[in-house]
Scaffold this active site. Structure first.
Site, PDB file in Angstrom:
ATOM      1  N   ASN A 216      40.537  17.921 -17.668  1.00  0.00           N
ATOM      2  CA  ASN A 216      39.746  17.016 -18.499  1.00  0.00           C
ATOM      3  C   ASN A 216      38.596  17.704 -19.214  1.00  0.00           C
ATOM      4  OD1 ASN A 216      38.542  17.439 -15.982  1.00  0.00           O
ATOM      5  ND2 ASN A 216      37.357  15.567 -16.130  1.00  0.00           N
TER       6      ASN A 216
ATOM      7  N   LEU B 104       0.836  -1.208   0.000  1.00  0.00           N
ATOM      8  CA  LEU B 104       0.000   0.000   0.000  1.00  0.00           C
ATOM      9  C   LEU B 104       0.870   1.256   0.000  1.00  0.00           C
ATOM     10  CD1 LEU B 104      -2.816  -1.006   2.533  1.00  0.00           C
ATOM     11  CD2 LEU B 104      -2.435  -1.722   0.150  1.00  0.00           C
TER      12      LEU B 104
ATOM     13  N   ALA C 156      52.230  15.367  -5.882  1.00  0.00           N
ATOM     14  CA  ALA C 156      51.274  16.249  -5.217  1.00  0.00           C
ATOM     15  C   ALA C 156      50.836  17.360  -6.158  1.00  0.00           C
ATOM     16  CB  ALA C 156      51.911  16.855  -3.977  1.00  0.00           C
TER      17      ALA C 156
ATOM     18  N   ARG D 125       2.480  14.865   6.195  1.00  0.00           N
ATOM     19  CA  ARG D 125       3.356  15.302   7.296  1.00  0.00           C
ATOM     20  C   ARG D 125       4.826  15.408   6.902  1.00  0.00           C
ATOM     21  NH1 ARG D 125       1.814  11.337  11.951  1.00  0.00           N
ATOM     22  NH2 ARG D 125       0.688  10.264  10.292  1.00  0.00           N
TER      23      ARG D 125
ATOM     24  N   ARG E 265      57.735  23.726 -18.847  1.00  0.00           N
ATOM     25  CA  ARG E 265      57.737  24.837 -17.887  1.00  0.00           C
ATOM     26  C   ARG E 265      58.829  25.802 -18.291  1.00  0.00           C
ATOM     27  NH1 ARG E 265      60.519  20.848 -13.430  1.00  0.00           N
ATOM     28  NH2 ARG E 265      62.659  21.285 -14.029  1.00  0.00           N
TER      29      ARG E 265
ATOM     30  N   LYS F 296      37.695  10.603 -10.276  1.00  0.00           N
ATOM     31  CA  LYS F 296      36.388  10.440 -10.938  1.00  0.00           C
ATOM     32  C   LYS F 296      36.577   9.739 -12.268  1.00  0.00           C
ATOM     33  CE  LYS F 296      34.780  12.548 -14.043  1.00  0.00           C
ATOM     34  NZ  LYS F 296      34.277  13.300 -15.202  1.00  0.00           N
TER      35      LYS F 296
END
Ligand code: UD1
Ligand code: CA
Length: 457
Positions: A376, A15, A370, A22, A430, A341
């Site tokens: 991306n 059900l 580091a 509420r 660099r 990710k």
């Protein structure tokens, strides 16, 4: 599944036509989540696990999302519409067609009661198999206000009386109705149809199936479950309480499976989190949906993982963040303030500090210094970075995707890498360092002289 369940056919009616006012929410109540899964999904999973052959979800007229969600949570589920809310028996009768098909067991359950275990549904079914026409589930309520009361006669269930219809003596009863019920499938339709609405709320009460069965001389069984298992969700406070109970159970099952939780009450799991043996989970770790952690892995404190796979003996954190599509192979290391990710981190590879690796493949035993960033995204499209096995990326490098760093290559610290680097090559992207002998000393002396001149009156 027990032998009995596999032999007896079972229809479950869930059900879910309530209004859920509420919750004060735009979202239908049964789509609010516990352990990252809608309340509805918990109930459906438990019913399926209890061996239901068919499941009918009874929905209200104005909530098409509920029907849609039900179908995606349990493919093959049937939907029945209850056009008017006229009580729990009326709602169950919305599944009339299915009831008429004839099953051995009929379970009627509530979609807003997410913590009922499949074993408990199994217990109700077992009571039917032993000859009961109605099996009801009760619990000892800390505060019985509002619940239906189990009225017993000579220790057998005589009736369930709703709070609003109860006499003062009946209101003193603390054994309350959890709501869900099992009916003998051969009599279910006829029992439900015999229920009237002569009560305080002029509703058709499912609970009256007990009185109807009693009047027909049928056998009844009252079973009991802990209150924590049958707690319903009507508002946000009860939602939090259900979440707490879910987490408590999940922590126990993870520990029973052989993982160590240093401070279990600070670790939050999703309904589908898979944790192997000899995994160590330090305090304050959050698992979103879709995470598996293999044997021997360590999740250090304050890490957040979702949609991620952590390989055997891999380590994450402290303060690690694994987002969807992160896959760590055996003994890979993702250190502090590192975000991964849609990326595979190869066996033994190290990404130890302050780094973002997205849409990438990192080969086995590579070392990512580091502050390395895979760039991306150009604002429109995403591109991949491929880093070969054993490559060494110096600190503070920007790898501008699409780009490939060959196996065994070295990227000098601080490089901006825009072109592919061959295997075993050195890439320096660099500014070249220049040195001016004595320049700093000269600069200081000139500055001090200017300052002294300016301070003269
Ligand atoms: C119900 C029981 C009560 C029990 C309590 C436990 C009845 C008459 N009473 O009361 O004995 O102690 O649960 O929480 O069964 N629903 C529909 N259509 C309707 C009415 C209800 O789908 O017309 C659904 C609701 O969405 C909800 C469930 O049935 O999931 C229970 O309905 P609710 O009105 O909350 O019943 P209670 O008054 O709490
Ligand atoms: Ca209720």
């Amino acid at each position: 599944m027990t032998e009995m369940q596999s032999v007896r056919s079972c229809l479950a009616i869930l059900l879910a036509a309530g209004e859920g006012t509420r919750m004060k929410s735009q979202r239908p109540k049964v789509l609010h989540e516990v352990g990252g899964r809608p309340l509805l999904g918990h109930a459906l999973a438990a019913l399926a696990e209890a061996g239901a052959d068919s499941v009918v979800v009874v929905v209200g007229p104005d909530r098409p999302e509920v029907a849609q969600a039900a179908q995606s949570l349990l493919p093959g589920v049937q939907i029945a519409l209850q056009n008017e809310r006229r009580g729990t028996a009326h709602a169950a009768l919305a599944a009339r067609e299915a009831l008429a098909r004839g099953y051995d067991d009929v379970i009627i359950a509530f979609a807003d009661t997410p913590l009922v275990r499949s074993e408990t549904f199994g217990m109700l079914r077992a009571a039917l198999a032993e000859g009961a026409a109605v099996a009801a589930l009760g619990f000892e309520a800390r505060d019985p206000t509002g619940y239906g009361r189990f009225v017993l006669r000579e220790s057998s269930l005589d009736a369930i009386v709703e709070h609003k219809d109860a006499t003062p003596e009946q209101r003193a009863i603390t054994l309350c109705n959890a709501g869900l019920m099992a009916l003998d499938g051969r009599q279910a339709l006829s029992l439900l149809e015999a229920i009237g609405n002569a009560n305080a709320q002029a509703e058709f009460y499912l609970t009256d199936a007990v009185a109807v069965a009693r009047s027909r001389g049928l056998a009844m069984r009252a079973l009991e479950a802990p209150e924590s298992e049958v707690q319903g969700v009507n508002d946000r406070i009860q939602l939090a309480s259900a979440e707490a109970e879910f987490q408590r159970r999940k922590r126990l099952s993870v520990m029973a499976g052989g993982a160590t939780l240093t401070a279990p009450e600070t670790v939050f799991f999703s309904h589908d989190t898979q944790i192997g043996r000899d995994v160590l989970i330090e305090p304050h770790v959050v698992f979103g949906p879709g995470v598996s952690v293999a044997d021997g892995a360590v999740i250090h404190a304050f890490s957040h993982l979702e949609g991620a796979e952590v390989g055997p003996a891999a380590t994450v954190g402290p303060y690690g963040r694994l987002r969807p599509g992160a896959r760590l192979a055996e003994k890979a290391k993702v250190g502090n303030f590192v975000e991964i990710k849609s990326a595979e981190i190869g066996a033994g590879a190290k990404v130890s500090h302050l780094t973002y690796i997205g849409d990438a493949t990192v080969g086995a035993d590579a070392n990512i210094g580091a502050g390395t960033i895979t760039c991306n995204y150009d604002g429109f499209f995403k591109y991949r970075t491929t880093i070969g096995a054993g490559a060494f990326v110096g600190s503070n490098s920007s790898l501008v995707a699409p780009v490939t760093i060959g196996a065994g290559a070295i990227v000098g610290s601080g490089s901006v890498v825009t072109e592919d680097v061959a295997a075993d090559a050195l890439a320096l992207g660099r500014g070249r360092q220049i040195a001016k002998e004595g320049w700093a000393k000269g600069f200081r002396e000139a500055a001090l002289a200017r300052k002294a001149a300016a301070q003269k009156p």
